[in-house]
Design a protein around this motif. Structure first.
Motif, PDB file in Angstrom:
ATOM      1  N   GLY A   1       0.795  -1.414   0.005  1.00 53.11           N
ATOM      2  CA  GLY A   1      -0.159  -0.098   0.065  1.00 53.11           C
ATOM      3  C   GLY A   1       0.791   1.278  -0.059  1.00 53.11           C
ATOM      4  O   GLY A   1       0.585   2.271  -0.725  1.00 53.11           O
ATOM      5  N   LEU A   2       2.151   1.282   1.030  1.00 58.64           N
ATOM      6  CA  LEU A   2       3.079   2.336   0.993  1.00 58.64           C
ATOM      7  C   LEU A   2       3.632   2.558  -0.617  1.00 58.64           C
ATOM      8  O   LEU A   2       3.563   3.788  -1.308  1.00 58.64           O
ATOM      9  CB  LEU A   2       4.065   2.071   1.878  1.00 58.64           C
ATOM     10  CG  LEU A   2       3.462   2.245   3.234  1.00 58.64           C
ATOM     11  CD1 LEU A   2       4.539   1.914   4.172  1.00 58.64           C
ATOM     12  CD2 LEU A   2       3.026   3.752   3.745  1.00 58.64           C
ATOM     13  N   LEU A   3       3.867   1.546  -1.292  1.00 59.20           N
ATOM     14  CA  LEU A   3       4.270   1.663  -2.692  1.00 59.20           C
ATOM     15  C   LEU A   3       3.281   2.376  -3.543  1.00 59.20           C
ATOM     16  O   LEU A   3       3.708   3.190  -4.495  1.00 59.20           O
ATOM     17  CB  LEU A   3       4.952   0.231  -3.080  1.00 59.20           C
ATOM     18  CG  LEU A   3       6.056  -0.166  -2.636  1.00 59.20           C
ATOM     19  CD1 LEU A   3       6.442  -1.654  -3.157  1.00 59.20           C
ATOM     20  CD2 LEU A   3       7.364   0.558  -2.886  1.00 59.20           C
ATOM     21  N   ALA A   4       1.953   1.556  -3.716  1.00 60.73           N
ATOM     22  CA  ALA A   4       1.188   2.118  -4.239  1.00 60.73           C
ATOM     23  C   ALA A   4       0.740   3.844  -3.928  1.00 60.73           C
ATOM     24  O   ALA A   4       0.661   4.522  -4.964  1.00 60.73           O
ATOM     25  CB  ALA A   4      -0.319   1.490  -4.248  1.00 60.73           C
ATOM     26  N   GLU A   5       0.880   4.089  -2.851  1.00 63.03           N
ATOM     27  CA  GLU A   5       0.541   5.603  -2.623  1.00 63.03           C
ATOM     28  C   GLU A   5       1.829   6.466  -2.810  1.00 63.03           C
ATOM     29  O   GLU A   5       1.603   7.588  -3.555  1.00 63.03           O
ATOM     30  CB  GLU A   5       0.490   5.623  -0.824  1.00 63.03           C
ATOM     31  CG  GLU A   5       0.457   7.155  -0.413  1.00 63.03           C
ATOM     32  CD  GLU A   5       0.044   7.075   0.968  1.00 63.03           C
ATOM     33  OE1 GLU A   5       0.541   8.085   1.679  1.00 63.03           O
ATOM     34  OE2 GLU A   5      -0.510   6.166   1.667  1.00 63.03           O
ATOM     35  N   ARG A   6       2.862   6.065  -2.743  1.00 62.80           N
ATOM     36  CA  ARG A   6       4.028   6.798  -3.156  1.00 62.80           C
ATOM     37  C   ARG A   6       3.858   6.913  -4.872  1.00 62.80           C
ATOM     38  O   ARG A   6       4.310   7.883  -5.421  1.00 62.80           O
ATOM     39  CB  ARG A   6       5.489   6.088  -2.990  1.00 62.80           C
ATOM     40  CG  ARG A   6       6.497   6.618  -3.374  1.00 62.80           C
ATOM     41  CD  ARG A   6       6.817   7.927  -2.837  1.00 62.80           C
ATOM     42  NE  ARG A   6       7.968   8.473  -3.131  1.00 62.80           N
ATOM     43  CZ  ARG A   6       8.225   9.644  -3.854  1.00 62.80           C
ATOM     44  NH1 ARG A   6       7.009  10.258  -4.322  1.00 62.80           N
ATOM     45  NH2 ARG A   6       9.388  10.018  -4.149  1.00 62.80           N
ATOM     46  N   ALA A   7       3.347   5.876  -5.456  1.00 60.93           N
ATOM     47  CA  ALA A   7       3.245   6.068  -6.903  1.00 60.93           C
ATOM     48  C   ALA A   7       1.930   6.892  -7.413  1.00 60.93           C
ATOM     49  O   ALA A   7       1.925   7.102  -8.629  1.00 60.93           O
ATOM     50  CB  ALA A   7       3.048   4.645  -7.582  1.00 60.93           C
ATOM     51  N   GLY A   8       1.172   7.295  -6.186  1.00 60.38           N
ATOM     52  CA  GLY A   8       0.167   8.156  -6.611  1.00 60.38           C
ATOM     53  C   GLY A   8      -1.274   7.578  -6.991  1.00 60.38           C
ATOM     54  O   GLY A   8      -2.406   8.075  -7.314  1.00 60.38           O
ATOM     55  N   HIS A   9      -1.411   6.233  -6.579  1.00 60.73           N
ATOM     56  CA  HIS A   9      -2.505   5.162  -6.749  1.00 60.73           C
ATOM     57  C   HIS A   9      -3.407   5.476  -5.523  1.00 60.73           C
ATOM     58  O   HIS A   9      -3.052   5.707  -4.519  1.00 60.73           O
ATOM     59  CB  HIS A   9      -2.360   4.037  -6.994  1.00 60.73           C
ATOM     60  CG  HIS A   9      -1.392   3.840  -8.093  1.00 60.73           C
ATOM     61  ND1 HIS A   9      -1.060   2.703  -8.711  1.00 60.73           N
ATOM     62  CD2 HIS A   9      -0.826   4.637  -9.112  1.00 60.73           C
ATOM     63  CE1 HIS A   9      -0.202   2.528  -9.536  1.00 60.73           C
ATOM     64  NE2 HIS A   9       0.076   3.882 -10.012  1.00 60.73           N
ATOM     65  N   VAL A  10      -4.735   5.606  -5.987  1.00 53.42           N
ATOM     66  CA  VAL A  10      -5.709   5.986  -4.598  1.00 53.42           C
ATOM     67  C   VAL A  10      -5.842   4.500  -3.928  1.00 53.42           C
ATOM     68  O   VAL A  10      -5.851   4.667  -2.815  1.00 53.42           O
ATOM     69  CB  VAL A  10      -7.099   6.012  -5.268  1.00 53.42           C
ATOM     70  CG1 VAL A  10      -8.087   6.320  -4.316  1.00 53.42           C
ATOM     71  CG2 VAL A  10      -7.021   7.370  -6.155  1.00 53.42           C
ATOM     72  N   THR A  11      -5.650   3.395  -4.507  1.00 50.74           N
ATOM     73  CA  THR A  11      -5.900   2.114  -3.955  1.00 50.74           C
ATOM     74  C   THR A  11      -4.404   1.196  -4.206  1.00 50.74           C
ATOM     75  O   THR A  11      -3.856   1.647  -5.275  1.00 50.74           O
ATOM     76  CB  THR A  11      -7.099   1.127  -4.131  1.00 50.74           C
ATOM     77  OG1 THR A  11      -6.777   0.793  -5.649  1.00 50.74           O
ATOM     78  CG2 THR A  11      -8.156   2.054  -4.043  1.00 50.74           C
ATOM     79  N   PRO A  12      -4.173   0.402  -3.526  1.00 49.87           N
ATOM     80  CA  PRO A  12      -2.848  -0.533  -3.963  1.00 49.87           C
ATOM     81  C   PRO A  12      -3.406  -1.368  -5.029  1.00 49.87           C
ATOM     82  O   PRO A  12      -2.306  -2.285  -5.458  1.00 49.87           O
ATOM     83  CB  PRO A  12      -2.540  -1.264  -2.631  1.00 49.87           C
ATOM     84  CG  PRO A  12      -3.734  -1.335  -1.916  1.00 49.87           C
ATOM     85  CD  PRO A  12      -4.855  -0.192  -2.306  1.00 49.87           C
ATOM     86  N   ASP A  13      -4.559  -1.317  -5.424  1.00 45.00           N
ATOM     87  CA  ASP A  13      -4.736  -2.456  -6.445  1.00 45.00           C
ATOM     88  C   ASP A  13      -3.837  -2.647  -7.771  1.00 45.00           C
ATOM     89  O   ASP A  13      -3.400  -3.549  -8.211  1.00 45.00           O
ATOM     90  CB  ASP A  13      -6.233  -2.297  -6.978  1.00 45.00           C
ATOM     91  CG  ASP A  13      -7.150  -2.470  -6.010  1.00 45.00           C
ATOM     92  OD1 ASP A  13      -7.100  -2.919  -4.681  1.00 45.00           O
ATOM     93  OD2 ASP A  13      -8.393  -1.978  -6.081  1.00 45.00           O
ATOM     94  N   ARG A  14      -3.775  -1.695  -8.239  1.00 45.81           N
ATOM     95  CA  ARG A  14      -2.726  -1.514  -9.511  1.00 45.81           C
ATOM     96  C   ARG A  14      -1.285  -1.945  -9.171  1.00 45.81           C
ATOM     97  O   ARG A  14      -0.645  -2.796 -10.027  1.00 45.81           O
ATOM     98  CB  ARG A  14      -2.893  -0.029 -10.023  1.00 45.81           C
ATOM     99  CG  ARG A  14      -4.179   0.339 -10.666  1.00 45.81           C
ATOM    100  CD  ARG A  14      -4.001   1.633 -11.131  1.00 45.81           C
ATOM    101  NE  ARG A  14      -3.087   1.977 -12.607  1.00 45.81           N
ATOM    102  CZ  ARG A  14      -2.863   2.971 -13.027  1.00 45.81           C
ATOM    103  NH1 ARG A  14      -3.251   4.087 -12.416  1.00 45.81           N
ATOM    104  NH2 ARG A  14      -2.092   2.897 -14.225  1.00 45.81           N
TER     105      ARG A  14
ATOM    106  N   LEU B   1       2.728  -6.539  -9.226  1.00 42.11           N
ATOM    107  CA  LEU B   1       3.772  -7.074  -8.517  1.00 42.11           C
ATOM    108  C   LEU B   1       3.361  -8.819  -8.439  1.00 42.11           C
ATOM    109  O   LEU B   1       3.886  -9.440  -8.668  1.00 42.11           O
ATOM    110  CB  LEU B   1       3.767  -6.849  -7.130  1.00 42.11           C
ATOM    111  CG  LEU B   1       4.542  -5.395  -6.880  1.00 42.11           C
ATOM    112  CD1 LEU B   1       4.386  -5.266  -5.281  1.00 42.11           C
ATOM    113  CD2 LEU B   1       5.677  -5.379  -7.379  1.00 42.11           C
ATOM    114  N   ASN B   2       1.864  -9.030  -8.612  1.00 46.81           N
ATOM    115  CA  ASN B   2       1.417 -10.325  -8.558  1.00 46.81           C
ATOM    116  C   ASN B   2       0.857 -10.978  -9.623  1.00 46.81           C
ATOM    117  O   ASN B   2       0.717 -12.219  -9.817  1.00 46.81           O
ATOM    118  CB  ASN B   2       0.269 -10.425  -7.221  1.00 46.81           C
ATOM    119  CG  ASN B   2       0.995  -9.880  -5.972  1.00 46.81           C
ATOM    120  OD1 ASN B   2       2.334 -10.347  -5.894  1.00 46.81           O
ATOM    121  ND2 ASN B   2       0.357  -9.199  -5.256  1.00 46.81           N
ATOM    122  N   GLY B   3       0.313 -10.146 -10.657  1.00 50.63           N
ATOM    123  CA  GLY B   3      -0.562 -10.714 -11.656  1.00 50.63           C
ATOM    124  C   GLY B   3      -0.102 -10.269 -12.918  1.00 50.63           C
ATOM    125  O   GLY B   3      -0.708 -10.794 -13.994  1.00 50.63           O
ATOM    126  N   SER B   4       0.990  -9.610 -13.200  1.00 48.64           N
ATOM    127  CA  SER B   4       1.226  -8.875 -14.580  1.00 48.64           C
ATOM    128  C   SER B   4       1.865  -9.926 -15.330  1.00 48.64           C
ATOM    129  O   SER B   4       2.548 -10.899 -14.803  1.00 48.64           O
ATOM    130  CB  SER B   4       1.912  -7.647 -14.450  1.00 48.64           C
ATOM    131  OG  SER B   4       3.219  -7.771 -13.935  1.00 48.64           O
TER     132      SER B   4
END
Length: 61
Positions: free
Chosen positions: A39-52, A57-60
């Motif tokens: 979640g911290l990584l997603a927030e740092r990237a500017g995403h609203v949720t960690p979903d992307r 990290l897990n599904g691409s």
């Protein structure tokens, strides 16, 4: 970013959370800790949720 780089990134993140996860005696807090770091990584990237970030990290492919 190549598939090999993504796999490497996922491995590094797993290694980090796994090595620090030993600080928690029960599996549930380990899972929450991993989710927190993602979640911290997603927030740092500017995403609203960690979903992307989690998908990256897990599904691409």
């Amino acid at each position: 970013m190549t598939a090999e780089q993504i796999v490497g990134w996922d491995g590094e993140l797993s290694g980090l959370t796994g090595s620090l996860g030993r600080l928690f005696h029960r599996p549930e807090p380990r899972v929450v800790f991993t989710q927190y770091v993602e979640g911290l990584l997603a927030e740092r990237a500017g995403h609203v949720t960690p979903d992307r970030m989690q998908w990256l990290l897990n599904g691409s492919v």
